[in-house]
Design a protein around this motif. Structure first.
Motif, short mmCIF file in Angstrom:
data_model
loop_
_atom_site.label_atom_id
_atom_site.label_comp_id
_atom_site.label_asym_id
_atom_site.label_seq_id
_atom_site.Cartn_x
_atom_site.Cartn_y
_atom_site.Cartn_z
N ARG A 77 0.83 -1.22 0.00
CA ARG A 77 0.00 0.00 0.00
C ARG A 77 0.86 1.26 0.00
NH1 ARG A 77 -3.46 -2.48 3.53
NH2 ARG A 77 -2.46 -1.58 5.32
N SER A 78 1.87 1.28 0.85
CA SER A 78 2.71 2.47 0.91
C SER A 78 3.57 2.61 -0.34
CB SER A 78 3.58 2.48 2.18
OG SER A 78 4.49 1.42 2.19
N ARG A 105 6.00 7.74 5.80
CA ARG A 105 5.05 7.24 4.79
C ARG A 105 4.51 5.87 5.18
NH1 ARG A 105 8.12 6.45 0.46
NH2 ARG A 105 9.96 7.62 1.02
N ILE A 106 5.36 4.99 5.70
CA ILE A 106 4.89 3.67 6.12
C ILE A 106 3.96 3.80 7.32
CG2 ILE A 106 5.61 1.48 7.16
CD1 ILE A 106 8.00 1.50 5.24
N ARG A 107 4.29 4.66 8.26
CA ARG A 107 3.43 4.86 9.43
C ARG A 107 2.07 5.42 9.03
NH1 ARG A 107 8.01 6.82 13.41
NH2 ARG A 107 8.37 4.84 14.45
N GLU A 108 2.03 6.35 8.08
CA GLU A 108 0.77 6.96 7.64
C GLU A 108 -0.14 5.97 6.94
OE1 GLU A 108 1.72 10.09 4.97
OE2 GLU A 108 2.48 11.41 6.53
N ARG A 109 0.42 5.12 6.12
CA ARG A 109 -0.35 4.28 5.22
C ARG A 109 -0.61 2.87 5.71
NH1 ARG A 109 -2.59 6.59 0.90
NH2 ARG A 109 -1.43 8.41 0.24
N GLY A 163 5.19 -1.30 -5.50
CA GLY A 163 4.24 -0.38 -6.10
C GLY A 163 4.74 0.07 -7.45
N ILE A 164 3.90 -0.08 -8.46
CA ILE A 164 4.26 0.35 -9.81
C ILE A 164 3.16 1.26 -10.31
CG2 ILE A 164 4.87 -0.37 -12.16
CD1 ILE A 164 5.50 -3.16 -10.98
N HIS A 183 9.29 -1.41 -1.01
CA HIS A 183 9.46 -1.19 0.42
C HIS A 183 9.81 -2.53 1.05
CE1 HIS A 183 7.03 2.80 0.60
NE2 HIS A 183 8.22 2.93 0.05
N PHE A 184 11.00 -2.60 1.61
CA PHE A 184 11.49 -3.80 2.30
C PHE A 184 11.25 -3.64 3.79
CE2 PHE A 184 14.05 -3.12 -1.47
CZ PHE A 184 14.20 -4.38 -2.02
N GLY A 185 10.99 -4.73 4.48
CA GLY A 185 10.80 -4.62 5.92
C GLY A 185 11.08 -5.88 6.70
#
Length: 190
Positions: A77-78, A105-109, A163-164, A183-185
């Motif tokens: 999503r982010s 951005r990750i925290r928001e989304r 995301g593309i 986004h890697f996590g």
């Protein structure tokens, strides 16, 4: 107090490749990853391109003895929102025009960082047009960049969001383009 680790290996990766416009290549099983040579030209191509990108990244990891990354809908999503934002607002950077970085951005989304004892995140960005917009070419460019390669092969990372967005963060004339964000996590729950 939770230990917070942040890995942002690549500060800014400018993959500004202007290639002549090309028609979408047929989805093919190339190197074991179906759709690796697909030029994202429509919304229906995006799912195939995301799957091919994950497959190619996991091939790189497997070839070097790393565990596979698993898809994270939260990180996806982010990543998707950021690719779309870069195209719509015409910028290409790890930090948005508003000054927000990856963690914000990750925290928001997402809820990805909620209730974690420790975590690591990373981001790779790229865009290309025509034949340079395929998952194979994007992954090849990342593997030829030390910071991006470090993110891809990082043993700590377990999850991935891809995301593309159709289009480029800059005007490329009539050439079709696509903008990629990964986004890697990794997180450890409390």
């Amino acid at each position: 107090m939770p230990t917070t680790r942040l890995l942002l290996a690549a500060l800014l990766a400018l993959l500004v490749v202007l290639a002549p416009a090309a028609t979408a290549a047929p989805a093919q099983a190339a190197g074991g990853c179906r759709g690796a040579d697909t030029v994202p030209a429509s919304a229906s191509d995006l799912s195939r391109a995301r799957s091919a990108t994950l497959c190619l990244l996991n091939q790189e990891r497997r070839d070097r003895g790393r565990g596979a990354l698993t898809r994270s809908r939260q990180l996806e999503r982010s990543a998707r929102a950021y690719s779309e934002r870069m195209v719509n607002e015409r910028f290409f950077a790890h930090e948005g025009p508003d000054g927000r970085g990856l963690v914000e951005r990750i925290r928001e989304r997402t809820g990805y960082l909620v209730r974690t004892a420790s975590w690591s995140v990373g981001e790779n960005l790229a865009w290309g047009s025509g034949g340079r917009a395929t998952p194979r070419e994007i992954v090849r460019s990342w593997m030829n960049s030390p910071g991006h390669k470090r993110n891809i092969l990082n043993r700590r990372f377990r999850h991935l969001g891809i995301g593309i967005a159709l289009g480029a963060p800059r005007s490329v004339g009539d050439a079709g383009a696509a903008t990629y964000t990964t986004h890697f996590g990794r997180r450890a729950r409390r």
